[in-house]
Design a protein around this motif. Sequence first.
Motif: not given
Ligand SMILES: Nc1ncnc2c1ncn2[C@@H]1O[C@H](COP(=O)(O)OP(=O)(O)OP(=O)(O)O)[C@@H](O)[C@H]1O
Length: 802
Positions: A282-285, A452-454, A460-462, A431-433, A317-324, A500-506
């Motif tokens: 599900d997640h890189y790195g 946050g990601y380098l 690689a995630i992209a 949480a963000n902070v 935001p967008g670093v994958g907290k929810t998805s992890i 994060g990668v949310r904007n990149l995803k968009k």
């Molecule tokens: N390391 C990763 N590998 C693959 N996909 C990732 C990774 N990190 C984030 N993503 C993808 O980025 C998107 C945004 O992630 P997510 O919603 O979990 O962010 P979040 O940290 O919970 O943000 P927020 O604080 O705004 O809730 C998801 O689609 C997630 O799968």
Amino acid sequence: MKRIIGPANDPESAATTSEQDQQQLVVSESAEDSAVEETVSPVTNAASVLKAIKLDYNFTALEVENVEDEPYDAKDPTISATMSEIVSVLREITTMNPMFREQIHHFASAQVSKAVFENPAKLADFAAALSGGSSEELQDILSDLNVATRLEKALVVLKKELMNAQLQNKISKDVEAKISKRQRDFYLMEQLKGIKRELGLESDGKDKLIEQFKVKAESLLMPAEVKKVFDEEVGKLAHLEPAASEFNVTRNYLDWLTQIPWGKHSVEDYDLKRAKVVLDEDHYGLEDVKQRILEFIAVGKLRGAVQGKILCFVGPPGVGKTSIGKSIARSLRREFYRFSVGGLTDVAEIKGHRRTYVGAMPGKVVQALKRVQTENPLLLIDEIDKLGRGHQGDPASALLELLDPEQNNAFLDHYMDVPVDLSRVLFVCTANVTDTIPGPLLDRMEVIRLSGYLADEKRAIAQKYLAPQAKETAGLEGAAVMLQDDAVDALVRNYCRESGVRNLKKHIEKIFRKAALKIVETGVAVEAPPQPTDAAACQGDGAAAPAPAPAPAPVAESAAGKGQAAVCAKPPSKMVIPDSYSLDITAGMLKDYVGPPIFESDRLYENTPAGVVMGLAWTSLGGSALYVESVVEATRASKDSDNDSHGGRLHTTGQLGDVMKESATLAYTYVRSLLNRDYPDNRFFHNNIIHLHVPEGATPKDGPSAGVTMTTALLSLALNRPVRNDVAMTGELTLTGRVLKIGGLKEKTIAARRAGVKRILFPKANLADWEELPSNVKEGIEGHPIEWYNQIPALVGLAPTS
Ligand SMILES: Nc1ncnc2c1ncn2[C@@H]1O[C@H](COP(=O)(O)OP(=O)(O)OP(=O)(O)O)[C@@H](O)[C@H]1O
């Protein structure tokens, strides 16, 4: 001759007087008049009136002669058939018209009935008299001396009467039916219910409902305390009228009580190998995060349970907290439910409303249990740092009760009012902070930071995750549509620089959507050949059936005619992209797909001028590199400044908060003292008014960690020497020049890397953090721990020249 008195044209009288031997009415006007006794036909039977006699009385008397019927044969079949028909019609009318019945009843004595019903002429007159025929018709009958035709005419008017009665009857029935249908239905239903109740078949659905609740409760392992409440409530329901409002309240409560998965749980899996595979899938790195999760699962394996720990993922935001969080649920094979508490101010959202309120509902946690149907799900509480504080109680305290392993084995929801065991639930928060998370809550959590990601990680995630997902979502799975490496690189560098990668995803999703549009618009995609199952799946769709198309099935036709969707299991026809087609999306094409680049160059200044220094900031959005700029705003006349040893002034802009403004003042004072000490001849601050600005002007900023950066900017301005342009720094400064610890060094380092920094100056107190940083983050960057500000000028190119 006798005298009969009566109004002319009276058909009723006519019926009794049209024959010679008919009964005659003998009228005696008064005792004195009784001497005169004459008979007058009351009916204007022209033939019978001979002359009017003028008497001395107050009425007209007529002299009449009774007319006689033409002779007839009483055994004539036509006459007897007509007679029987008249009698049968009379009978029929009697059944319908009660008035008619009364009149007939009048003649019902055996004597009269024999006289009438066996005499064709009398029967004709009788029938005519009873009918409601017009006076012309009746006169016509009366005047007819041929008995056969008279009978016929009487039958006609009688038949009319019958039809009239039938019609009347029908109308009356219709009206009655209309008026009383609802009432009738109501009464019938009530009767039906009564009958069923008596027979013990059913009782207005209530017994069935109670039975359903009992069956449901039996399939659950309700604790004794809950079972007692359940039995009480069921007993209460049995005595309530279904129309009563209390009935619905109790029913809803029982519904919720039996929806909680008492005693049901999913079988957990603490297989470390599988967990690793799932997390990597599900997640890189995020190696350190994954490591922490594996440790957590390993402990769970040894203890047999993972509850009691609350994980909290903190990061931009967008670093994958929810998805992890979702991945953890998958690796432990637990059900997953997410709810956000961002901006939540009402305790009832967590603990439910009391049942006395209209529309009361349990809180989010009970709702979650109802949804997942297991007692041991993974509940993800999102945005816990943005929890509101309302006037309706404190949601943080409610969360505390919810999350505290000491208390949550008997969590009391206001609506349920029975203890619910949440000790098997695994809580994960995001949480963000951490600053805004209430202390007692934070205290119970195990914080895991995602910083946050380098750029490399983003690339690689992209390539490995985001692009394949976006391609599939755009319907391009399997097609040779590729996002080239240089395009991903350009996206990361020039479009999506956040942590994060949310904007990149968009952006990637947008690219694939545009590619899909292009493919469909240019007609590259062709319709997929029909599948053999298609025709069976949707009979009404002629296009799906093999040619020649059969006539559309009536079901589909009528449904379409009524504007409803035809029932069809077949999805709309699919397009396929031929194998020969390929599309490579390169960096040069990005402008067409996602517009012009947002960031043209890597940094604001390629060569920083004197007075400008790069600082590092850390916000809820992650780390960022920002510049501190300073310029001379105005120069004072040397005469004034000589007299005023405190001359010069500092002026700040850039939406700086109070703490940051104080840092600026402190930096100003510190640099003045430094100049006094090291450059006694330098009168720069005596002569100049300085303006210090921190772009971007629209973004509010605060915090003490820009102290060393501001000081260095002012020093560079005073010495009129620019600093090295590959250096960035962070640290709080005290008035004596001591550099104090800051937060978010990892995020700041990542941001510095993004900005192409080669040397970072950070407080010595953060050395441990620096050493803990993964090597890929620090790669190519020199880190310099600073204890006293004196160390800095030499490292940035501002060392005193000898
Ligand atoms: N390391 C990763 N590998 C693959 N996909 C990732 C990774 N990190 C984030 N993503 C993808 O980025 C998107 C945004 O992630 P997510 O919603 O979990 O962010 P979040 O940290 O919970 O943000 P927020 O604080 O705004 O809730 C998801 O689609 C997630 O799968």
